[in-house]
Design a protein around this motif. Structure first.
Motif, PDB file in Angstrom:
ATOM      1  N   LYS A 149       0.842  -1.189   0.000  1.00  9.11           N
ATOM      2  CA  LYS A 149       0.000   0.000   0.000  1.00  9.11           C
ATOM      3  C   LYS A 149       0.877   1.239   0.000  1.00  9.11           C
ATOM      4  N   SER A 150       0.670   2.110  -0.972  1.00 10.01           N
ATOM      5  CA  SER A 150       1.464   3.334  -1.071  1.00 10.01           C
ATOM      6  C   SER A 150       0.931   4.394  -0.117  1.00 10.01           C
ATOM      7  N   ILE A 151       1.856   5.154   0.466  1.00 14.34           N
ATOM      8  CA  ILE A 151       1.452   6.285   1.311  1.00 14.34           C
ATOM      9  C   ILE A 151       1.642   7.606   0.574  1.00 14.34           C
ATOM     10  N   TYR A 152       2.014   7.522  -0.699  1.00 17.95           N
ATOM     11  CA  TYR A 152       2.290   8.743  -1.461  1.00 17.95           C
ATOM     12  C   TYR A 152       0.986   9.435  -1.836  1.00 17.95           C
ATOM     13  N   ARG A 153       0.882  10.715  -1.490  1.00 19.00           N
ATOM     14  CA  ARG A 153      -0.376  11.447  -1.662  1.00 19.00           C
ATOM     15  C   ARG A 153      -0.439  12.287  -2.932  1.00 19.00           C
ATOM     16  N   LEU A 154       0.687  12.549  -3.568  1.00 21.52           N
ATOM     17  CA  LEU A 154       0.711  13.576  -4.604  1.00 21.52           C
ATOM     18  C   LEU A 154       0.333  13.081  -5.995  1.00 21.52           C
ATOM     19  N   ARG A 155       0.284  11.767  -6.173  1.00 26.75           N
ATOM     20  CA  ARG A 155      -0.148  11.223  -7.457  1.00 26.75           C
ATOM     21  C   ARG A 155      -1.106  10.073  -7.201  1.00 26.75           C
ATOM     22  N   THR A 156      -2.020   9.878  -8.125  1.00 23.39           N
ATOM     23  CA  THR A 156      -2.970   8.775  -8.019  1.00 23.39           C
ATOM     24  C   THR A 156      -2.288   7.478  -8.422  1.00 23.39           C
ATOM     25  N   SER A 157      -2.457   6.443  -7.634  1.00 17.67           N
ATOM     26  CA  SER A 157      -1.858   5.153  -7.941  1.00 17.67           C
ATOM     27  C   SER A 157      -2.467   4.594  -9.229  1.00 17.67           C
ATOM     28  N   PRO A 158      -1.628   4.115 -10.168  1.00 19.48           N
ATOM     29  CA  PRO A 158      -2.155   3.631 -11.453  1.00 19.48           C
ATOM     30  C   PRO A 158      -2.833   2.274 -11.364  1.00 19.48           C
ATOM     31  N   ALA A 159      -2.564   1.545 -10.271  1.00 17.20           N
ATOM     32  CA  ALA A 159      -3.154   0.212 -10.128  1.00 17.20           C
ATOM     33  C   ALA A 159      -3.099  -0.199  -8.669  1.00 17.20           C
ATOM     34  N   PRO A 160      -3.984  -1.089  -8.237  1.00 13.64           N
ATOM     35  CA  PRO A 160      -3.935  -1.566  -6.850  1.00 13.64           C
ATOM     36  C   PRO A 160      -2.578  -2.192  -6.539  1.00 13.64           C
ATOM     37  N   GLY A 161      -1.980  -1.791  -5.429  1.00 11.10           N
ATOM     38  CA  GLY A 161      -0.690  -2.338  -5.051  1.00 11.10           C
ATOM     39  C   GLY A 161       0.500  -1.625  -5.655  1.00 11.10           C
ATOM     40  N   ALA A 162       0.262  -0.672  -6.555  1.00  4.54           N
ATOM     41  CA  ALA A 162       1.364   0.067  -7.172  1.00  4.54           C
ATOM     42  C   ALA A 162       1.920   1.091  -6.184  1.00  4.54           C
ATOM     43  N   VAL A 163       3.228   1.214  -6.157  1.00  2.24           N
ATOM     44  CA  VAL A 163       3.882   2.183  -5.276  1.00  2.24           C
ATOM     45  C   VAL A 163       4.748   3.108  -6.115  1.00  2.24           C
ATOM     46  N   CYS A 164       5.149   4.235  -5.540  1.00  2.00           N
ATOM     47  CA  CYS A 164       5.983   5.186  -6.275  1.00  2.00           C
ATOM     48  C   CYS A 164       7.426   4.682  -6.319  1.00  2.00           C
ATOM     49  N   THR A 165       8.252   5.359  -7.091  1.00  2.75           N
ATOM     50  CA  THR A 165       9.640   4.934  -7.289  1.00  2.75           C
ATOM     51  C   THR A 165      10.398   4.840  -5.977  1.00  2.75           C
ATOM     52  N   TYR A 166      10.274   5.845  -5.133  1.00  2.00           N
ATOM     53  CA  TYR A 166      10.981   5.850  -3.852  1.00  2.00           C
ATOM     54  C   TYR A 166      10.578   4.640  -3.010  1.00  2.00           C
ATOM     55  N   GLU A 167       9.292   4.403  -2.895  1.00  2.00           N
ATOM     56  CA  GLU A 167       8.809   3.285  -2.089  1.00  2.00           C
ATOM     57  C   GLU A 167       9.276   1.946  -2.657  1.00  2.00           C
ATOM     58  N   ALA A 168       9.226   1.804  -3.981  1.00  7.61           N
ATOM     59  CA  ALA A 168       9.654   0.555  -4.608  1.00  7.61           C
ATOM     60  C   ALA A 168      11.121   0.274  -4.316  1.00  7.61           C
ATOM     61  N   ILE A 169      11.948   1.307  -4.390  1.00 10.52           N
ATOM     62  CA  ILE A 169      13.374   1.133  -4.120  1.00 10.52           C
ATOM     63  C   ILE A 169      13.608   0.781  -2.656  1.00 10.52           C
ATOM     64  N   ALA A 170      12.925   1.463  -1.755  1.00  8.50           N
ATOM     65  CA  ALA A 170      13.072   1.166  -0.327  1.00  8.50           C
ATOM     66  C   ALA A 170      12.680  -0.281  -0.032  1.00  8.50           C
ATOM     67  N   MET A 171      11.554  -0.724  -0.577  1.00 14.99           N
ATOM     68  CA  MET A 171      11.073  -2.078  -0.328  1.00 14.99           C
ATOM     69  C   MET A 171      12.000  -3.123  -0.954  1.00 14.99           C
ATOM     70  N   ALA A 172      12.538  -2.818  -2.127  1.00 13.96           N
ATOM     71  CA  ALA A 172      13.463  -3.743  -2.782  1.00 13.96           C
ATOM     72  C   ALA A 172      14.756  -3.864  -1.981  1.00 13.96           C
ATOM     73  N   LEU A 173      15.234  -2.755  -1.438  1.00 15.13           N
ATOM     74  CA  LEU A 173      16.441  -2.804  -0.619  1.00 15.13           C
ATOM     75  C   LEU A 173      16.194  -3.556   0.688  1.00 15.13           C
ATOM     76  N   GLY A 174      14.960  -3.538   1.154  1.00 12.63           N
ATOM     77  CA  GLY A 174      14.618  -4.320   2.338  1.00 12.63           C
ATOM     78  C   GLY A 174      14.822  -5.804   2.103  1.00 12.63           C
ATOM     79  N   ILE A 175      14.696  -6.226   0.852  1.00 10.94           N
ATOM     80  CA  ILE A 175      14.912  -7.622   0.486  1.00 10.94           C
ATOM     81  C   ILE A 175      16.382  -7.880   0.155  1.00 10.94           C
ATOM     82  N   CYS A 176      16.969  -7.003  -0.641  1.00 14.40           N
ATOM     83  CA  CYS A 176      18.339  -7.218  -1.105  1.00 14.40           C
ATOM     84  C   CYS A 176      19.384  -6.916  -0.036  1.00 14.40           C
TER      85      CYS A 176
END
Length: 216
Positions: free
Chosen positions: A146-173
């Protein structure tokens, strides 16, 4: 309350917000083991809603490369030693694999994440149109977030912004500590940017609004 347009010439040059809401003190670089290379559409460079800009501020090994400049073709290969890493394309296309520890353990070399940054429609075209990206393995976040980004509308359910995607990916890597810290900082960034666009430039006033929202 004052207009954000009236204050556009009073923004912090680093975090791009009214000085009263400045969050530069939070932009402390994390020492990420997994390098990040962001491919940013040229139209994103001047948008105040862009989040990839803050990834470069938050990560020690993170570079932004602009796509679409006629005078400067995209050069991702030249930004890292290809003998040292396995470049992975972080985008949920049709053939993408789940980015999991099981998947990473099968790689011969450590991962390097190449991340498209633009609108959803723009990002989908990057890999197809750039020869340096065509043959990369695509990976996606393994869970719906779930994205917490307020400034743009999410294009699809479960989609996150670039910053969030990178943070979450680094949480795995890398580790969850980097992810958690980046997302904690992002809460501050997105809240302050959202309300500054509504003309709120008083930090005490903002704190009261967030308390009423149940954010703090």
């Amino acid at each position: 309350m004052s207009s954000r347009f009236a204050n556009r010439n009073k923004r912090c040059p680093n975090c791009k917000i009214h000085p009263n809401l400045c969050f530069c003190s939070l932009l402390v670089k994390e020492q990420n083991r997994t390098p990040i290379r962001i491919v940013m559409h040229k139209a994103e460079r001047t948008l105040t809603t862009n989040t990839a800009y803050f990834c470069e501020k938050m990560l020690a090994d993170c570079q932004i490369h602009i796509r679409g400049l006629q005078e400067k073709p995209l050069d991702i290969e030249g930004s890292f030693n290809q003998e040292d890493y396995t470049p992975l394309y972080l985008f949920p296309d049709e053939d993408s694999k789940d980015l999991t520890m099981e998947f990473l353990n099968e790689l011969e070399k450590p991962p390097l994440l190449i991340v498209p940054d633009g609108s959803w429609a723009q990002a989908k075209k990057f890999k197809r149109r750039e020869s340096s990206l065509k043959n990369l393995i695509s990976v996606k976040l393994p869970t719906i977030n779930k994205s917490i980004y307020r400034l743009r509308t999410s294009p699809a359910p479960g989609a996150v912004c670039t910053y969030e995607a990178i943070a979450m990916a680094l949480g795995i890597c890398d580790d969850r500590a980097i992810e958690n810290n980046m997302l904690e900082v992002f809460k501050v960034i997105t809240d302050r940017m959202y309300y500054s666009r509504k003309g709120i430039v008083n930090l005490d006033q903002l704190s009261e609004i967030l308390k009423k929202e149940g954010v703090n």
